[in-house]
Design an enzyme around this catalytic site. Structure first.
Site, PDB file in Angstrom:
ATOM      1  N   THR A 181      44.690  48.184  42.173  1.00 59.70           N
ATOM      2  CA  THR A 181      43.400  47.896  41.544  1.00 59.70           C
ATOM      3  C   THR A 181      42.360  48.963  41.857  1.00 59.70           C
ATOM      4  O   THR A 181      42.461  49.649  42.881  1.00 59.70           O
ATOM      5  CB  THR A 181      42.896  46.522  42.053  1.00 59.70           C
ATOM      6  N   ASP A 182      41.349  49.047  41.012  1.00 63.43           N
ATOM      7  CA  ASP A 182      40.230  49.964  41.293  1.00 63.43           C
ATOM      8  C   ASP A 182      39.383  49.486  42.475  1.00 63.43           C
ATOM      9  O   ASP A 182      38.602  50.251  43.044  1.00 63.43           O
ATOM     10  CB  ASP A 182      39.337  50.141  40.047  1.00 63.43           C
ATOM     11  N   GLU A 183      39.550  48.185  42.831  1.00 64.89           N
ATOM     12  CA  GLU A 183      38.677  47.633  43.880  1.00 64.89           C
ATOM     13  C   GLU A 183      38.935  48.254  45.248  1.00 64.89           C
ATOM     14  O   GLU A 183      38.111  48.116  46.148  1.00 64.89           O
ATOM     15  CB  GLU A 183      38.855  46.115  43.956  1.00 64.89           C
TER      16      GLU A 183
ATOM     17  N   TYR B 123      40.364  40.444  49.318  1.00 66.10           N
ATOM     18  CA  TYR B 123      41.354  40.807  48.286  1.00 66.10           C
ATOM     19  C   TYR B 123      41.546  42.315  48.228  1.00 66.10           C
ATOM     20  O   TYR B 123      42.667  42.822  48.293  1.00 66.10           O
ATOM     21  CB  TYR B 123      40.903  40.288  46.911  1.00 66.10           C
TER      22      TYR B 123
ATOM     23  N   LYS C 158      44.874  44.641  49.099  1.00 61.82           N
ATOM     24  CA  LYS C 158      45.517  45.545  48.126  1.00 61.82           C
ATOM     25  C   LYS C 158      45.524  46.971  48.684  1.00 61.82           C
ATOM     26  O   LYS C 158      46.496  47.710  48.525  1.00 61.82           O
ATOM     27  CB  LYS C 158      44.791  45.505  46.777  1.00 61.82           C
TER      28      LYS C 158
END
Ligand code: NAD
Ligand code: DAU
Length: 360
Positions: free
Chosen positions: A134-136, A160, A164
Protein backbone atom coordinates in the site's frame (compact mmCIF):
# COMPACT_ATOMS: atom_id res chain seq x y z
CA UNK A 1 3.65 -18.98 -14.55
CA UNK A 2 1.45 -22.08 -14.26
CA UNK A 3 0.32 -22.81 -10.72
CA UNK A 4 -0.49 -19.62 -8.89
CA UNK A 5 -1.16 -19.38 -5.17
CA UNK A 6 -3.35 -16.31 -4.63
CA UNK A 7 -3.79 -15.46 -0.95
CA UNK A 8 -6.80 -13.40 0.13
CA UNK A 9 -8.54 -14.12 -3.16
CA UNK A 10 -12.00 -13.99 -1.56
CA UNK A 11 -11.53 -10.36 -0.52
CA UNK A 12 -12.13 -7.20 -2.52
CA UNK A 13 -9.02 -6.82 -4.69
CA UNK A 14 -8.12 -10.52 -4.55
CA UNK A 15 -11.48 -11.64 -5.99
CA UNK A 16 -11.29 -8.99 -8.73
CA UNK A 17 -7.78 -10.24 -9.51
CA UNK A 18 -8.89 -13.90 -9.65
CA UNK A 19 -11.54 -12.93 -12.22
CA UNK A 20 -9.09 -10.79 -14.18
CA UNK A 21 -6.43 -13.50 -14.25
CA UNK A 22 -8.81 -16.27 -15.34
CA UNK A 23 -9.92 -14.03 -18.21
CA UNK A 24 -6.48 -12.91 -19.29
CA UNK A 25 -4.17 -15.88 -18.63
CA UNK A 26 -5.61 -19.01 -20.18
CA UNK A 27 -2.86 -21.48 -19.23
CA UNK A 28 -2.75 -21.03 -15.48
CA UNK A 29 -4.49 -22.65 -12.51
CA UNK A 30 -5.31 -20.56 -9.44
CA UNK A 31 -5.12 -21.97 -5.91
CA UNK A 32 -7.00 -19.41 -3.87
CA UNK A 33 -6.18 -19.55 -0.15
CA UNK A 34 -8.42 -17.46 2.08
CA UNK A 35 -9.38 -17.65 5.75
CA UNK A 36 -12.81 -16.10 5.04
CA UNK A 37 -12.54 -13.51 7.79
CA UNK A 38 -15.36 -10.94 8.02
CA UNK A 39 -13.86 -9.34 4.87
CA UNK A 40 -13.68 -12.45 2.72
CA UNK A 41 -16.66 -14.05 1.09
CA UNK A 42 -17.42 -16.90 -1.31
CA UNK A 43 -20.13 -14.65 -2.78
CA UNK A 44 -17.24 -12.59 -4.20
CA UNK A 45 -16.30 -15.62 -6.30
CA UNK A 46 -19.72 -16.30 -7.85
CA UNK A 47 -19.84 -16.74 -11.63
CA UNK A 48 -16.09 -16.93 -12.23
CA UNK A 49 -15.01 -17.21 -15.85
CA UNK A 50 -13.67 -20.76 -16.39
CA UNK A 51 -14.08 -21.95 -12.75
CA UNK A 52 -12.41 -25.30 -13.56
CA UNK A 53 -9.07 -23.46 -13.36
CA UNK A 54 -9.81 -22.17 -9.86
CA UNK A 55 -9.47 -24.16 -6.63
CA UNK A 56 -10.60 -22.55 -3.38
CA UNK A 57 -8.81 -23.54 -0.17
CA UNK A 58 -10.25 -22.38 3.13
CA UNK A 59 -7.26 -21.75 5.38
CA UNK A 60 -4.98 -19.36 7.20
CA UNK A 61 -1.71 -17.98 5.83
CA UNK A 62 -0.25 -18.37 9.33
CA UNK A 63 -0.68 -22.17 9.15
CA UNK A 64 2.80 -23.39 8.29
CA UNK A 65 1.91 -27.07 7.66
CA UNK A 66 -0.94 -26.12 5.33
CA UNK A 67 1.21 -23.72 3.29
CA UNK A 68 4.06 -26.26 2.98
CA UNK A 69 1.56 -28.84 1.81
CA UNK A 70 0.04 -26.48 -0.80
CA UNK A 71 3.47 -25.72 -2.29
CA UNK A 72 4.23 -29.47 -2.54
CA UNK A 73 0.82 -30.73 -3.65
CA UNK A 74 0.23 -28.12 -6.35
CA UNK A 75 3.81 -27.37 -7.46
CA UNK A 76 3.23 -23.66 -6.84
CA UNK A 77 5.52 -21.49 -8.99
CA UNK A 78 3.99 -18.06 -8.33
CA UNK A 79 2.57 -16.45 -5.20
CA UNK A 80 0.40 -13.34 -5.38
CA UNK A 81 -0.04 -12.30 -1.77
CA UNK A 82 -3.12 -10.16 -1.04
CA UNK A 83 -4.27 -11.68 2.27
CA UNK A 84 -4.24 -9.07 5.00
CA UNK A 85 -6.25 -7.22 7.56
CA UNK A 86 -6.89 -4.08 5.53
CA UNK A 87 -9.06 -1.57 7.39
CA UNK A 88 -7.21 1.31 9.08
CA UNK A 89 -10.03 2.11 11.55
CA UNK A 90 -10.08 -1.48 12.81
CA UNK A 91 -6.30 -1.44 13.21
CA UNK A 92 -6.66 1.54 15.54
CA UNK A 93 -9.12 -0.26 17.83
CA UNK A 94 -7.83 -3.85 17.54
CA UNK A 95 -4.32 -4.08 16.10
CA UNK A 96 -3.55 -7.69 17.16
CA UNK A 97 -4.93 -9.38 14.05
CA UNK A 98 -2.96 -6.96 11.86
CA UNK A 99 0.34 -8.03 13.38
CA UNK A 100 -0.62 -11.70 13.22
CA UNK A 101 -1.83 -11.82 9.61
CA UNK A 102 0.13 -9.02 7.95
CA UNK A 103 3.48 -9.65 9.64
CA UNK A 104 3.50 -13.25 10.86
CA UNK A 105 1.38 -14.48 7.94
CA UNK A 106 3.69 -12.91 5.38
CA UNK A 107 6.70 -14.38 7.21
CA UNK A 108 5.07 -17.83 7.13
CA UNK A 109 4.50 -17.60 3.38
CA UNK A 110 8.05 -16.40 2.74
CA UNK A 111 9.48 -19.27 4.77
CA UNK A 112 7.36 -21.78 2.85
CA UNK A 113 8.43 -20.29 -0.50
CA UNK A 114 12.08 -20.44 0.60
CA UNK A 115 11.76 -24.09 1.63
CA UNK A 116 9.89 -25.10 -1.53
CA UNK A 117 11.89 -23.14 -4.10
CA UNK A 118 15.39 -22.53 -2.75
CA UNK A 119 16.18 -25.56 -0.57
CA UNK A 120 16.32 -27.91 -3.55
CA UNK A 121 19.41 -28.66 -5.62
CA UNK A 122 19.27 -27.02 -8.04
CA UNK A 123 16.71 -24.40 -6.87
CA UNK A 124 13.37 -24.37 -8.72
CA UNK A 125 13.63 -21.97 -11.70
CA UNK A 126 11.05 -19.40 -12.93
CA UNK A 127 9.36 -18.74 -9.63
CA UNK A 128 8.15 -15.46 -8.16
CA UNK A 129 6.72 -14.18 -4.88
CA UNK A 130 4.65 -11.08 -5.60
CA UNK A 131 3.71 -9.01 -2.57
CA UNK A 132 0.76 -6.59 -2.64
CA UNK A 133 1.27 -3.51 -0.51
CA UNK A 134 0.00 0.00 0.00
CA UNK A 135 0.95 3.65 -0.37
CA UNK A 136 0.28 4.06 3.36
CA UNK A 137 3.77 2.70 4.19
CA UNK A 138 5.16 6.07 3.03
CA UNK A 139 3.22 8.11 5.60
CA UNK A 140 1.40 11.35 4.93
CA UNK A 141 2.11 14.18 2.44
CA UNK A 142 1.74 17.91 3.02
CA UNK A 143 -0.28 19.88 0.47
CA UNK A 144 2.69 20.79 -1.76
CA UNK A 145 4.91 17.72 -1.23
CA UNK A 146 5.77 15.73 -4.36
CA UNK A 147 4.02 12.37 -4.79
CA UNK A 148 5.50 9.18 -3.24
CA UNK A 149 8.19 7.47 -5.31
CA UNK A 150 9.55 3.96 -4.89
CA UNK A 151 12.55 5.40 -3.02
CA UNK A 152 10.51 7.59 -0.64
CA UNK A 153 11.52 6.59 2.93
CA UNK A 154 8.97 4.49 4.82
CA UNK A 155 7.10 6.37 7.59
CA UNK A 156 3.92 4.39 8.39
CA UNK A 157 1.50 6.10 10.77
CA UNK A 158 -1.26 3.61 11.67
CA UNK A 159 -0.90 0.08 13.07
CA UNK A 160 -2.21 -1.14 9.68
CA UNK A 161 0.42 0.82 7.74
CA UNK A 162 3.17 -0.27 10.16
CA UNK A 163 2.20 -3.93 9.76
CA UNK A 164 2.24 -3.60 5.95
CA UNK A 165 5.61 -1.81 6.10
CA UNK A 166 6.97 -4.67 8.22
CA UNK A 167 5.73 -7.18 5.65
CA UNK A 168 7.37 -5.22 2.81
CA UNK A 169 10.66 -5.21 4.72
CA UNK A 170 10.45 -8.97 5.26
CA UNK A 171 9.89 -9.56 1.54
CA UNK A 172 12.90 -7.41 0.62
CA UNK A 173 15.02 -9.11 3.29
CA UNK A 174 14.17 -12.60 1.93
CA UNK A 175 15.20 -11.38 -1.52
CA UNK A 176 18.42 -9.85 -0.26
CA UNK A 177 19.49 -12.57 2.19
CA UNK A 178 18.25 -15.80 0.59
CA UNK A 179 17.85 -14.73 -3.02
CA UNK A 180 14.07 -15.29 -2.95
CA UNK A 181 12.76 -14.08 -6.34
CA UNK A 182 10.22 -11.39 -5.53
CA UNK A 183 8.45 -8.30 -6.83
CA UNK A 184 6.46 -5.79 -4.79
CA UNK A 185 3.77 -3.25 -5.64
CA UNK A 186 2.55 -0.39 -3.46
CA UNK A 187 -0.88 0.80 -4.53
CA UNK A 188 -3.15 3.69 -3.60
CA UNK A 189 -6.86 3.51 -2.61
CA UNK A 190 -8.85 1.07 -4.74
CA UNK A 191 -12.60 1.21 -5.34
CA UNK A 192 -15.03 -0.82 -7.46
CA UNK A 193 -17.14 -4.01 -7.35
CA UNK A 194 -17.06 -6.33 -4.30
CA UNK A 195 -15.52 -3.81 -1.89
CA UNK A 196 -16.61 -4.47 1.68
CA UNK A 197 -18.96 -1.66 2.77
CA UNK A 198 -16.85 -0.51 5.72
CA UNK A 199 -14.61 1.46 3.31
CA UNK A 200 -15.43 5.03 2.26
CA UNK A 201 -16.98 4.61 -1.20
CA UNK A 202 -19.24 1.57 -0.72
CA UNK A 203 -20.21 2.78 2.76
CA UNK A 204 -21.37 6.11 1.35
CA UNK A 205 -23.27 4.49 -1.53
CA UNK A 206 -25.13 2.03 0.70
CA UNK A 207 -25.90 4.61 3.41
CA UNK A 208 -27.16 7.11 0.84
CA UNK A 209 -29.46 4.51 -0.74
CA UNK A 210 -31.08 3.98 2.67
CA UNK A 211 -31.19 7.63 3.68
CA UNK A 212 -28.63 7.08 6.47
CA UNK A 213 -26.05 9.74 7.48
CA UNK A 214 -22.88 9.97 5.38
CA UNK A 215 -20.15 10.27 8.05
CA UNK A 216 -17.21 12.39 6.85
CA UNK A 217 -14.23 12.27 9.23
CA UNK A 218 -12.80 15.60 10.46
CA UNK A 219 -12.96 18.42 7.92
CA UNK A 220 -13.21 16.03 4.95
CA UNK A 221 -10.23 17.66 3.26
CA UNK A 222 -8.01 14.58 3.38
CA UNK A 223 -6.80 13.47 -0.04
CA UNK A 224 -6.52 9.93 -1.41
CA UNK A 225 -5.28 8.80 -4.84
CA UNK A 226 -8.25 6.74 -6.10
CA UNK A 227 -7.78 3.84 -8.54
CA UNK A 228 -10.45 1.65 -10.14
CA UNK A 229 -9.73 -1.92 -9.01
CA UNK A 230 -9.57 -3.41 -12.52
CA UNK A 231 -6.73 -1.01 -13.36
CA UNK A 232 -4.86 -2.30 -10.31
CA UNK A 233 -5.38 -5.90 -11.49
CA UNK A 234 -3.99 -5.02 -14.91
CA UNK A 235 -0.89 -3.47 -13.33
CA UNK A 236 -0.28 -6.57 -11.17
CA UNK A 237 -0.51 -8.91 -14.17
CA UNK A 238 1.94 -6.73 -16.10
CA UNK A 239 4.37 -6.90 -13.19
CA UNK A 240 4.00 -10.71 -13.03
CA UNK A 241 4.64 -11.03 -16.75
CA UNK A 242 7.35 -8.43 -17.30
CA UNK A 243 8.90 -6.90 -14.20
CA UNK A 244 12.49 -7.78 -13.34
CA UNK A 245 12.85 -9.61 -10.02
CA UNK A 246 13.76 -7.56 -6.96
CA UNK A 247 11.89 -4.45 -8.18
CA UNK A 248 9.07 -2.52 -6.54
CA UNK A 249 6.52 -0.33 -8.34
CA UNK A 250 4.14 2.39 -7.20
CA UNK A 251 0.62 2.19 -8.62
CA UNK A 252 -1.92 5.00 -8.41
CA UNK A 253 -4.90 6.49 -10.18
CA UNK A 254 -3.77 10.10 -10.56
CA UNK A 255 -7.16 11.15 -9.12
CA UNK A 256 -6.71 13.17 -5.97
CA UNK A 257 -9.99 14.73 -4.80
CA UNK A 258 -10.72 15.42 -1.13
CA UNK A 259 -12.90 12.93 0.74
CA UNK A 260 -15.68 15.50 0.83
CA UNK A 261 -15.48 15.92 -2.97
CA UNK A 262 -15.71 12.14 -3.40
CA UNK A 263 -18.80 11.97 -1.19
CA UNK A 264 -20.42 14.94 -2.97
CA UNK A 265 -19.62 13.33 -6.29
CA UNK A 266 -21.31 10.08 -5.23
CA UNK A 267 -24.35 12.07 -4.08
CA UNK A 268 -24.63 13.75 -7.50
CA UNK A 269 -24.37 10.38 -9.28
CA UNK A 270 -27.07 8.92 -7.02
CA UNK A 271 -29.33 11.94 -7.62
CA UNK A 272 -29.14 11.10 -11.32
CA UNK A 273 -29.32 7.32 -11.35
CA UNK A 274 -31.97 7.06 -8.60
CA UNK A 275 -34.10 10.05 -9.69
CA UNK A 276 -37.12 9.12 -7.55
CA UNK A 277 -35.20 8.63 -4.31
CA UNK A 278 -36.97 10.17 -1.30
CA UNK A 279 -33.50 11.18 -0.02
CA UNK A 280 -32.70 13.49 -2.94
CA UNK A 281 -30.61 15.63 -2.92
CA UNK A 282 -28.40 13.00 -1.26
CA UNK A 283 -25.85 15.60 -0.12
CA UNK A 284 -28.28 16.61 2.63
CA UNK A 285 -27.23 13.33 4.34
CA UNK A 286 -23.59 14.43 4.77
CA UNK A 287 -22.50 14.73 8.42
CA UNK A 288 -19.09 15.78 9.77
CA UNK A 289 -18.03 13.41 12.57
CA UNK A 290 -14.99 13.08 14.86
CA UNK A 291 -11.76 12.48 12.99
CA UNK A 292 -9.78 9.23 12.75
CA UNK A 293 -6.91 9.34 15.30
CA UNK A 294 -3.60 9.99 13.52
CA UNK A 295 -5.46 10.49 10.24
CA UNK A 296 -3.04 10.75 7.28
CA UNK A 297 -3.76 13.96 5.40
CA UNK A 298 -2.73 13.23 1.85
CA UNK A 299 -1.48 10.36 -0.35
CA UNK A 300 -0.35 10.65 -3.96
CA UNK A 301 1.59 8.15 -6.08
CA UNK A 302 4.23 8.94 -8.68
CA UNK A 303 3.62 6.24 -11.31
CA UNK A 304 6.58 7.25 -13.49
CA UNK A 305 8.46 3.96 -12.98
CA UNK A 306 5.67 1.54 -13.89
CA UNK A 307 4.58 3.76 -16.80
CA UNK A 308 8.06 4.03 -18.27
CA UNK A 309 9.25 0.48 -17.64
CA UNK A 310 6.05 -1.53 -18.17
CA UNK A 311 3.83 0.87 -20.12
CA UNK A 312 1.01 0.87 -17.53
CA UNK A 313 -1.36 3.69 -16.86
CA UNK A 314 -4.90 3.66 -15.45
CA UNK A 315 -7.65 3.21 -18.05
CA UNK A 316 -10.62 4.47 -16.03
CA UNK A 317 -11.26 8.11 -15.18
CA UNK A 318 -12.64 8.76 -11.70
CA UNK A 319 -16.00 9.81 -13.20
CA UNK A 320 -16.31 6.54 -15.16
CA UNK A 321 -15.12 4.41 -12.26
CA UNK A 322 -17.48 5.98 -9.72
CA UNK A 323 -20.48 5.66 -12.04
CA UNK A 324 -19.65 2.00 -12.76
CA UNK A 325 -19.26 1.36 -9.03
CA UNK A 326 -22.57 2.98 -8.06
CA UNK A 327 -24.33 0.97 -10.79
CA UNK A 328 -22.66 -2.26 -9.63
CA UNK A 329 -23.94 -1.78 -6.06
CA UNK A 330 -27.42 -0.93 -7.37
CA UNK A 331 -27.44 -4.16 -9.38
CA UNK A 332 -26.15 -6.42 -6.59
CA UNK A 333 -28.77 -6.27 -3.85
CA UNK A 334 -28.36 -9.96 -3.02
CA UNK A 335 -24.62 -9.59 -2.57
CA UNK A 336 -25.20 -6.61 -0.27
CA UNK A 337 -27.79 -8.51 1.79
CA UNK A 338 -25.43 -11.49 2.17
CA UNK A 339 -22.47 -9.32 3.15
CA UNK A 340 -24.51 -7.47 5.77
CA UNK A 341 -25.39 -10.76 7.46
CA UNK A 342 -21.74 -11.68 7.77
CA UNK A 343 -19.48 -11.61 10.79
CA UNK A 344 -19.54 -8.53 12.89
CA UNK A 345 -20.68 -6.06 10.22
CA UNK A 346 -23.48 -4.44 12.24
CA UNK A 347 -21.58 -4.49 15.53
CA UNK A 348 -18.50 -2.91 13.92
CA UNK A 349 -20.50 -0.16 12.25
CA UNK A 350 -22.24 0.71 15.52
CA UNK A 351 -18.97 0.67 17.44
CA UNK A 352 -17.00 2.73 14.93
CA UNK A 353 -19.59 5.43 14.54
CA UNK A 354 -20.52 5.52 18.24
CA UNK A 355 -16.87 6.40 18.95
CA UNK A 356 -17.05 9.19 16.42
CA UNK A 357 -19.77 10.93 18.42
CA UNK A 358 -22.39 13.38 17.34
CA UNK A 359 -22.40 15.63 14.31
CA UNK A 360 -19.91 18.45 14.55
P1 NAD B 1 -9.94 -7.17 2.04
O1 NAD B 1 -9.97 -6.87 3.51
O2 NAD B 1 -11.14 -6.88 1.20
O3 NAD B 1 -9.59 -8.71 1.81
C1 NAD B 1 -8.61 -9.37 2.56
C2 NAD B 1 -8.79 -10.87 2.32
O4 NAD B 1 -7.76 -11.56 3.06
C3 NAD B 1 -10.14 -11.41 2.84
O5 NAD B 1 -10.70 -12.26 1.88
C4 NAD B 1 -9.77 -12.17 4.10
O6 NAD B 1 -10.62 -13.27 4.36
C5 NAD B 1 -8.35 -12.65 3.76
N1 NAD B 1 -7.55 -12.91 4.97
C6 NAD B 1 -7.39 -12.09 6.04
N2 NAD B 1 -6.61 -12.71 6.96
C7 NAD B 1 -6.23 -13.90 6.43
C8 NAD B 1 -5.41 -14.96 6.87
N3 NAD B 1 -4.81 -14.92 8.07
N4 NAD B 1 -5.22 -16.04 6.07
C9 NAD B 1 -5.83 -16.10 4.85
N5 NAD B 1 -6.64 -15.12 4.37
C10 NAD B 1 -6.83 -14.03 5.16
O7 NAD B 1 -8.66 -6.41 1.50
P2 NAD B 1 -8.41 -5.69 0.10
O8 NAD B 1 -8.89 -4.30 0.20
O9 NAD B 1 -8.86 -6.57 -0.98
O10 NAD B 1 -6.81 -5.63 0.13
C11 NAD B 1 -6.04 -6.72 -0.39
C12 NAD B 1 -4.57 -6.39 -0.26
O11 NAD B 1 -4.29 -5.19 -0.97
C13 NAD B 1 -4.10 -6.15 1.16
O12 NAD B 1 -2.82 -6.69 1.31
C14 NAD B 1 -4.06 -4.63 1.30
O13 NAD B 1 -3.09 -4.23 2.24
C15 NAD B 1 -3.66 -4.25 -0.10
N6 NAD B 1 -4.08 -2.91 -0.57
C16 NAD B 1 -5.41 -2.56 -0.49
C17 NAD B 1 -5.81 -1.33 -1.00
C18 NAD B 1 -7.25 -0.88 -0.98
O14 NAD B 1 -7.53 0.26 -1.31
N7 NAD B 1 -8.20 -1.75 -0.61
C19 NAD B 1 -4.85 -0.46 -1.58
C20 NAD B 1 -3.51 -0.86 -1.61
C21 NAD B 1 -3.15 -2.11 -1.11
O1 DAU C 1 -4.19 3.99 0.53
C1 DAU C 1 -4.38 2.61 0.39
C2 DAU C 1 -5.25 2.13 1.52
O2 DAU C 1 -6.56 2.58 1.24
C3 DAU C 1 -5.24 0.62 1.69
O3 DAU C 1 -3.95 0.19 2.02
C4 DAU C 1 -6.23 0.20 2.78
O4 DAU C 1 -6.28 -1.21 2.87
C5 DAU C 1 -7.60 0.72 2.40
O5 DAU C 1 -8.53 0.42 3.41
C6 DAU C 1 -7.54 2.23 2.18
O6 DAU C 1 -7.29 2.93 3.44
P1 DAU C 1 -8.04 4.29 3.80
O7 DAU C 1 -8.00 4.47 5.25
O8 DAU C 1 -7.54 5.41 2.95
O9 DAU C 1 -9.52 3.91 3.26
P2 DAU C 1 -10.97 4.18 3.87
O10 DAU C 1 -11.94 3.81 2.80
O11 DAU C 1 -11.14 3.57 5.22
O12 DAU C 1 -10.98 5.76 4.04
C7 DAU C 1 -10.74 6.62 2.95
C8 DAU C 1 -10.76 8.04 3.48
O13 DAU C 1 -12.09 8.37 3.88
C9 DAU C 1 -9.90 8.24 4.72
O14 DAU C 1 -9.32 9.53 4.66
C10 DAU C 1 -10.89 8.16 5.87
C11 DAU C 1 -12.16 8.72 5.26
N1 DAU C 1 -13.44 8.15 5.78
C12 DAU C 1 -13.56 6.80 5.81
C13 DAU C 1 -14.72 6.22 6.26
C14 DAU C 1 -14.86 4.72 6.32
C15 DAU C 1 -14.47 8.98 6.15
O15 DAU C 1 -14.35 10.23 6.08
N2 DAU C 1 -15.63 8.41 6.58
C16 DAU C 1 -15.80 7.07 6.67
O16 DAU C 1 -16.88 6.61 7.12
Amino acid sequence: MKNILVTGGAGFIGSNFVRYLLKNEINIHIYNLDALTYAGSLENLDNLPDPSRHTFIHGDICNRELIDQLFRQYAIDTVVHFAAESHVDRSIFEPDAFIQTNVFGTFTLLEAAKRAWLENTPPIPDVRFHHISTDEVFGSLKEDDPAFREDTPYAPNSPYAASKAASDHLVRAYGHTYGLPYTLTNCSNNYGPYQFPEKLIPLMILNALEGKPLPVYGDGKQVRDWLYVEDHCEAILLVLRQAPLGESYNIGGGNQPTNLEIVENLCEILDEVVPHSPYKPHRQLIRFVADRPGHDRRYAMDIGKISTQLGWKPRHSLAEGLLATVKWYLEHEEWIAAIRQRGDFKAWMQRNYAQRGEEK
